[in-house]
Design a protein around this motif. Structure first.
Motif, PDB file in Angstrom:
ATOM      1  N   LEU A   5      14.133 -41.499  44.522  1.00 52.24           N
ATOM      2  CA  LEU A   5      15.537 -41.464  44.145  1.00 52.24           C
ATOM      3  C   LEU A   5      16.335 -42.420  45.029  1.00 52.24           C
ATOM      4  CD1 LEU A   5      17.617 -40.030  42.327  1.00 52.24           C
ATOM      5  CD2 LEU A   5      17.908 -38.371  44.165  1.00 52.24           C
ATOM      6  N   ALA A   6      17.081 -43.297  44.411  1.00 54.84           N
ATOM      7  CA  ALA A   6      17.919 -44.244  45.145  1.00 54.84           C
ATOM      8  C   ALA A   6      19.289 -43.631  45.384  1.00 54.84           C
ATOM      9  CB  ALA A   6      18.069 -45.528  44.344  1.00 54.84           C
ATOM     10  N   LYS A   7      19.940 -44.046  46.451  1.00 56.69           N
ATOM     11  CA  LYS A   7      21.333 -43.679  46.704  1.00 56.69           C
ATOM     12  C   LYS A   7      22.144 -44.953  46.552  1.00 56.69           C
ATOM     13  CE  LYS A   7      20.611 -39.687  49.583  1.00 56.69           C
ATOM     14  NZ  LYS A   7      20.872 -39.026  50.853  1.00 56.69           N
ATOM     15  N   LEU A   8      23.159 -44.884  45.694  1.00 55.00           N
ATOM     16  CA  LEU A   8      23.955 -46.064  45.381  1.00 55.00           C
ATOM     17  C   LEU A   8      25.430 -45.836  45.640  1.00 55.00           C
ATOM     18  CD1 LEU A   8      22.417 -46.917  41.885  1.00 55.00           C
ATOM     19  CD2 LEU A   8      21.636 -47.685  44.115  1.00 55.00           C
ATOM     20  N   LYS A   9      26.128 -46.932  45.878  1.00 51.47           N
ATOM     21  CA  LYS A   9      27.586 -46.924  45.881  1.00 51.47           C
ATOM     22  C   LYS A   9      27.987 -47.695  44.630  1.00 51.47           C
ATOM     23  CE  LYS A   9      31.725 -48.202  48.352  1.00 51.47           C
ATOM     24  NZ  LYS A   9      32.296 -48.766  49.580  1.00 51.47           N
ATOM     25  N   TYR A  10      28.705 -47.026  43.733  1.00 57.56           N
ATOM     26  CA  TYR A  10      29.087 -47.636  42.461  1.00 57.56           C
ATOM     27  C   TYR A  10      30.381 -48.410  42.624  1.00 57.56           C
ATOM     28  CZ  TYR A  10      25.467 -44.524  40.926  1.00 57.56           C
ATOM     29  OH  TYR A  10      24.266 -43.890  40.800  1.00 57.56           O
ATOM     30  N   LEU A  11      30.337 -49.674  42.261  1.00 55.79           N
ATOM     31  CA  LEU A  11      31.465 -50.585  42.361  1.00 55.79           C
ATOM     32  C   LEU A  11      31.936 -50.936  40.951  1.00 55.79           C
ATOM     33  CD1 LEU A  11      29.809 -52.848  45.077  1.00 55.79           C
ATOM     34  CD2 LEU A  11      31.454 -51.013  45.457  1.00 55.79           C
ATOM     35  N   PRO A  12      33.114 -51.565  40.797  1.00 50.25           N
ATOM     36  CA  PRO A  12      33.629 -51.852  39.455  1.00 50.25           C
ATOM     37  C   PRO A  12      32.686 -52.634  38.537  1.00 50.25           C
ATOM     38  CG  PRO A  12      35.367 -52.109  41.043  1.00 50.25           C
ATOM     39  CD  PRO A  12      34.098 -51.874  41.834  1.00 50.25           C
ATOM     40  N   ASN A  13      31.970 -53.605  39.029  1.00 47.62           N
ATOM     41  CA  ASN A  13      31.102 -54.401  38.163  1.00 47.62           C
ATOM     42  C   ASN A  13      29.664 -54.470  38.640  1.00 47.62           C
ATOM     43  OD1 ASN A  13      33.114 -55.267  36.249  1.00 47.62           O
ATOM     44  ND2 ASN A  13      33.961 -56.486  37.911  1.00 47.62           N
ATOM     45  N   ASN A  14      29.324 -53.660  39.616  1.00 50.12           N
ATOM     46  CA  ASN A  14      27.998 -53.704  40.214  1.00 50.12           C
ATOM     47  C   ASN A  14      27.782 -52.420  40.992  1.00 50.12           C
ATOM     48  OD1 ASN A  14      25.522 -54.717  40.976  1.00 50.12           O
ATOM     49  ND2 ASN A  14      26.325 -56.555  41.936  1.00 50.12           N
ATOM     50  N   PHE A  15      26.652 -52.315  41.638  1.00 52.38           N
ATOM     51  CA  PHE A  15      26.416 -51.206  42.551  1.00 52.38           C
ATOM     52  C   PHE A  15      25.698 -51.730  43.777  1.00 52.38           C
ATOM     53  CE2 PHE A  15      23.047 -51.077  39.303  1.00 52.38           C
ATOM     54  CZ  PHE A  15      21.909 -51.197  40.082  1.00 52.38           C
ATOM     55  N   GLU A  16      25.888 -51.020  44.869  1.00 49.33           N
ATOM     56  CA  GLU A  16      25.271 -51.388  46.145  1.00 49.33           C
ATOM     57  C   GLU A  16      24.214 -50.338  46.464  1.00 49.33           C
ATOM     58  OE1 GLU A  16      26.707 -51.327  50.775  1.00 49.33           O
ATOM     59  OE2 GLU A  16      28.159 -51.876  49.248  1.00 49.33           O
ATOM     60  N   ILE A  17      23.035 -50.774  46.849  1.00 48.73           N
ATOM     61  CA  ILE A  17      21.962 -49.840  47.189  1.00 48.73           C
ATOM     62  C   ILE A  17      22.152 -49.388  48.631  1.00 48.73           C
ATOM     63  CG2 ILE A  17      19.470 -49.533  47.457  1.00 48.73           C
ATOM     64  CD1 ILE A  17      19.131 -51.621  45.195  1.00 48.73           C
ATOM     65  N   ILE A  18      22.390 -48.102  48.810  1.00 52.61           N
ATOM     66  CA  ILE A  18      22.572 -47.503  50.128  1.00 52.61           C
ATOM     67  C   ILE A  18      21.221 -47.073  50.694  1.00 52.61           C
ATOM     68  CG2 ILE A  18      23.700 -45.629  51.421  1.00 52.61           C
ATOM     69  CD1 ILE A  18      25.659 -47.702  50.191  1.00 52.61           C
ATOM     70  N   GLU A  19      20.404 -46.480  49.815  1.00 54.02           N
ATOM     71  CA  GLU A  19      19.056 -46.060  50.198  1.00 54.02           C
ATOM     72  C   GLU A  19      18.103 -46.498  49.098  1.00 54.02           C
ATOM     73  OE1 GLU A  19      16.928 -41.814  50.881  1.00 54.02           O
ATOM     74  OE2 GLU A  19      18.810 -42.130  51.990  1.00 54.02           O
ATOM     75  N   ASN A  20      17.091 -47.272  49.460  1.00 57.14           N
ATOM     76  CA  ASN A  20      16.145 -47.809  48.475  1.00 57.14           C
ATOM     77  C   ASN A  20      15.477 -46.724  47.657  1.00 57.14           C
ATOM     78  OD1 ASN A  20      16.444 -50.565  48.880  1.00 57.14           O
ATOM     79  ND2 ASN A  20      15.014 -50.576  50.598  1.00 57.14           N
ATOM     80  N   GLY A  21      15.241 -47.056  46.408  1.00 54.77           N
ATOM     81  CA  GLY A  21      14.557 -46.183  45.472  1.00 54.77           C
ATOM     82  C   GLY A  21      14.424 -46.928  44.163  1.00 54.77           C
ATOM     83  N   ASP A  22      13.865 -46.266  43.154  1.00 58.43           N
ATOM     84  CA  ASP A  22      13.676 -46.945  41.880  1.00 58.43           C
ATOM     85  C   ASP A  22      14.480 -46.335  40.743  1.00 58.43           C
ATOM     86  OD1 ASP A  22      12.260 -44.611  41.633  1.00 58.43           O
ATOM     87  OD2 ASP A  22      10.444 -45.542  40.867  1.00 58.43           O
ATOM     88  N   HIS A  23      15.147 -45.200  40.995  1.00 58.95           N
ATOM     89  CA  HIS A  23      15.912 -44.570  39.924  1.00 58.95           C
ATOM     90  C   HIS A  23      17.057 -43.721  40.484  1.00 58.95           C
ATOM     91  CE1 HIS A  23      13.356 -41.195  41.112  1.00 58.95           C
ATOM     92  NE2 HIS A  23      14.222 -40.405  40.480  1.00 58.95           N
ATOM     93  N   VAL A  24      17.955 -43.336  39.578  1.00 55.06           N
ATOM     94  CA  VAL A  24      19.005 -42.363  39.844  1.00 55.06           C
ATOM     95  C   VAL A  24      18.943 -41.338  38.713  1.00 55.06           C
ATOM     96  CG1 VAL A  24      20.529 -43.891  41.169  1.00 55.06           C
ATOM     97  CG2 VAL A  24      20.738 -43.803  38.683  1.00 55.06           C
ATOM     98  N   VAL A  25      19.718 -40.281  38.827  1.00 52.92           N
ATOM     99  CA  VAL A  25      19.709 -39.215  37.829  1.00 52.92           C
ATOM    100  C   VAL A  25      21.074 -39.133  37.160  1.00 52.92           C
ATOM    101  CG1 VAL A  25      19.414 -36.728  37.478  1.00 52.92           C
ATOM    102  CG2 VAL A  25      17.943 -37.932  39.086  1.00 52.92           C
ATOM    103  N   CYS A  26      21.080 -39.108  35.838  1.00 51.43           N
ATOM    104  CA  CYS A  26      22.318 -39.026  35.061  1.00 51.43           C
ATOM    105  C   CYS A  26      23.093 -37.770  35.443  1.00 51.43           C
ATOM    106  CB  CYS A  26      22.004 -39.021  33.566  1.00 51.43           C
ATOM    107  SG  CYS A  26      23.468 -38.810  32.526  1.00 51.43           S
TER     108      CYS A  26
END
Length: 62
Positions: A5-26
């Protein structure tokens, strides 16, 4: 896929990977979303969505 599971920071037109992983959960359906297929998210709520359907459902209830 390494099924981490990846941890991301969601930005207006992109996202930044905070913690590496291959997926997120809806946030609506609980479905796994590979980072390559992640196209829908809410910056304000910092939530990912599997598709426009889940994003629309969340918008209707929020």
């Amino acid at each position: 896929m390494n099924k981490k599971l990846a941890k991301l920071k969601y930005l207006p037109n992109n996202f930044e990977i905070i913690e590496n992983g291959d997926h997120v959960v809806c946030a609506v359906s609980g479905k796994s979303i590979s980072l390559e297929n992640l196209n829908y998210w809410n910056v304000e709520l910092q939530e990912p969505y599997f598709s426009y359907v889940e994003a629309h459902k969340k918008k209707e209830t929020h």
